[in-house]
Scaffold this active site. Structure first.
Site, PDB file in Angstrom:
ATOM      1  N   GLU A   1      47.670  12.961  12.582  1.00  0.00           N
ATOM      2  CA  GLU A   1      47.964  11.589  12.996  1.00  0.00           C
ATOM      3  C   GLU A   1      49.117  11.029  12.162  1.00  0.00           C
ATOM      4  OE1 GLU A   1      45.264   8.008  12.241  1.00  0.00           O
ATOM      5  OE2 GLU A   1      44.026   9.523  13.237  1.00  0.00           O
TER       6      GLU A   1
ATOM      7  N   ASP B   1      39.033  20.233  -3.771  1.00  0.00           N
ATOM      8  CA  ASP B   1      38.205  20.840  -4.811  1.00  0.00           C
ATOM      9  C   ASP B   1      36.871  21.303  -4.221  1.00  0.00           C
ATOM     10  OD1 ASP B   1      37.913  21.187  -7.780  1.00  0.00           O
ATOM     11  OD2 ASP B   1      36.174  19.909  -7.465  1.00  0.00           O
TER      12      ASP B   1
HETATM   13  C1  NOJ Z   1      37.249  23.344  -9.580  1.00  0.00           C
HETATM   14  C2  NOJ Z   1      38.207  22.739 -10.543  1.00  0.00           C
HETATM   15  O1  NOJ Z   1      39.403  23.470 -10.503  1.00  0.00           O
HETATM   16  C3  NOJ Z   1      37.540  22.781 -11.897  1.00  0.00           C
HETATM   17  O2  NOJ Z   1      38.431  22.445 -12.920  1.00  0.00           O
HETATM   18  C4  NOJ Z   1      36.348  21.861 -11.871  1.00  0.00           C
HETATM   19  O3  NOJ Z   1      35.643  21.973 -13.084  1.00  0.00           O
HETATM   20  C5  NOJ Z   1      35.400  22.233 -10.724  1.00  0.00           C
HETATM   21  N1  NOJ Z   1      36.090  22.496  -9.494  1.00  0.00           N
HETATM   22  C6  NOJ Z   1      34.429  21.117 -10.469  1.00  0.00           C
HETATM   23  O4  NOJ Z   1      35.081  20.022  -9.897  1.00  0.00           O
END
Ligand code: NOJ
Length: 544
Positions: free
Chosen positions: A278, A229
């Protein structure tokens, strides 16, 4: 009713005679990866919220659909300020989703079915309820624990102004002021997303060590990879400089920003790649990286970094032949120098479902899917798109949960509409999502779009996905390689060769007569008679 040209698949991947990815090296290069949004896929305990037991019970459906891997959005312990993208404990499952035994059973069952499991890792920020953040707050200014996040004194005579001019992606300043343990006004902390999501300071060694340990925890659990993310956000420019203008949101993704796509992120991914290797077994890292260009995205995919990145340039493309051809070429060209497989995606949990985004027609949505699945590389399918689900545009304000909806006073809060629990049956509470209700209301029309309603109907979107994925499995040349061979085509039409196949896409609102019929039509996204006249908004796959 629409009739596709080839007989519909029986609904089981093994019926094609081709095994699932198994241990095939480089499995991810042409994999079809299905995104499960745990809140909204299947509810095993009848509380109206999806969970791991629900997902586990429906894995045979996913194996039968013919996908190679499942990416699960976050299921970790979380106060759910941003639907789980605010993690309070990276090694625990939120009780609303189950526990570690459920996760273990889910991973094992998936592997038994030949499905790989990719979990979501959220390293840019934690929840404000994370033990580290709570301790940092308690210990007050000057504590070394505050260095794990970005705490700063405010500007102005009394520190009453934020430390810089950055804005939160969800709206408002990217800084929130704390209270000192004695109740007085204190320092500010950085949060690029909601105030409940403080950003980690990736210059702090403890943060780096912690995430390497978290990677190992889940690799030991048997996962096959991580979707990372905000992969572009971990490192901030030295000194956290002002943006210097008030137009941040318009610039996102078009320009180098002091908090995104900094060169310092790459050494983090190089160290993660070593851990993945790894463990062996071709485990992968997938970047959610919004960068100014496809070339900048490719940097995350150098041979010693991550394996894939979402192709948001493709997701943002309009339904227009010339524009699509350009973004396809640019995507392939940019990945070639680093030897990475290109990815394609039309929908996910953050954007308006592609059926609605591309104009609201099911024909067009199916045509877009058939185009995506003919391209070389890996494709991402978001739960419910195989049912032709539209965006739910009329959710009442009181049921919405997306933090961006509240921050923007409802102006841009579109993300709940793609997160409505999916329908499994034509009847019953929550259309088979579970035995109870559903945390967001489902439109009545979804009864007719349920998996039960569409299964066995050769004209349904679900059977088209099943058939298409079966053909793709039986013909690995469809997803292989790093180029498409473009053929001459009338205006508004794309025509290209992929191995033994030709794909034609009519993006026009009217039928188009093809000068030459490219072979024998094998699959069509819509009603098509096999002649040279390609209907509006239709994709056809041909064999020589
Ligand atoms: C991207 C994620 O897909 C989204 O749903 C989220 O709100 C933001 N990153 C923050 O983590």
């Amino acid at each position: 009713m629409t009739q596709y040209l080839a007989a519909p698949a029986t609904g089981t991947a093994t019926a094609t005679g081709t095994p699932a990815t198994g241990d095939r090296p480089g499995w991810w290069r042409d994999a079809v990866i299905y995104q499960v949004y745990p809140r909204s896929f299947a509810d095993g305990n009848g509380d109206g919220m999806g969970d791991l037991a629900g997902i586990r019970s429906r894995l045979p459906y996913l194996a039968g659909l013919g996908v190679d891997a499942v990416w699960l959005s976050p299921f970790y312990a979380s106060p759910q300020a941003d639907a789980g993208y605010d993690v309070a404990d990276y090694r625990a499952i939120d009780p609303m989703f189950g526990d570690l035994h459920d996760a273990d059973a889910l991973i094992r069952d998936a592997h038994d079915l030949g499905l790989r499991i990719i979990v979501d890792l959220v390293p840019n920020h934690s929840s404000d309820q994370h033990e580290w953040f709570q301790r940092a707050l308690r210990e007050g200014p000057g504590s070394p624990l505050r260095d794990r996040y970005h705490f700063r004194p405010g500007k102005g005579e009394h520190g009453e102004e934020p430390p810089n001019d950055w804005e939160s992606i969800f709206g408002g300043p990217a800084w929130t002021r704390t209270k000192n343990p004695d109740g007085s006004h204190g320092e500010w902390y950085l949060h690029l997303f909601a105030p409940e999501q403080p950003d980690f300071n990736w210059n702090n060694q403890a943060v780096r060590d912690e995430f390497r340990s978290v990677l190992r925890f889940w690799l030991d659990m048997g996962v096959d990879g991580f979707r990372i993310d905000v992969a572009h956000g971990l490192v901030k420019a030295d000194g956290l400089p002002d943006m210097g203008h008030g137009e941040q949101l318009k610039l996102l993704g078009n320009q180098v920003l002091p908090f995104f796509d900094q060169d310092g992120v790459h050494e983090i991914y190089r160290s993660w790649r070593k851990i993945l290797e790894e463990y062996g077994g071709d485990r992968i890292g997938v970047a959610e990286a919004w960068t100014p260009s496809a070339e900048r995205t490719a940097l995350y995919l150098r041979p010693d970094e991550l394996h894939q990145a979402f192709n948001f340039h493709y997701l943002n493309a309009e339904w227009d032949a010339a524009g699509l051809r350009q973004v396809i070429d640019e995507s392939l060209d940019s990945m070639r120098p680093v030897g990475a497989a290109t990815t394609w995606v039309l929908s996910n949990h953050d954007v308006v479902r592609h059926l609605t985004r591309l104009g609201g027609s099911a024909d067009r949505a199916r045509a877009a899917t058939l185009l995506m699945l003919a391209l070389p590389g890996s494709a991402y399918v978001y739960q419910g798109e195989e049912l032709g689900l539209p965006e739910v545009l009329d959710l009442p304000d009181e049921v919405r949960q997306d933090p961006s909806f509240f921050k923007n006073n409802g102006q841009d809060g579109m993300r709940d509409g793609c997160r409505v629990p999916i329908p499994w049956t034509a009847e019953g509470p929550s259309y088979g999502f579970g035995t109870g209700g559903s945390w967001l209301p489902q439109p009545e029309q979804w009864a007719g779009l349920s998996i039960e309603s569409q299964t066995g109907d050769p004209g349904s979107t679900l059977e088209l996905y099943r058939r298409t994925l079966a053909v793709r499995r039986d013909h690995p040349d469809l997803g292989a390689g790093d180029a498409v061979e473009w053929l001459d085509a009338p205006e508004g039409v794309l025509a290209f060769r992929r191995g033994a196949f030709t794909c034609t896409v009519n993006t026009n609102a009217e039928p188009v007569e093809l000068a030459t019929v490219p072979g024998q039509a094998l699959l069509s996204s819509g009603d098509y008679d096999g002649s040279g006249a390609l209907p509006a908004d239709t994709t056809v796959w041909w064999t020589a």
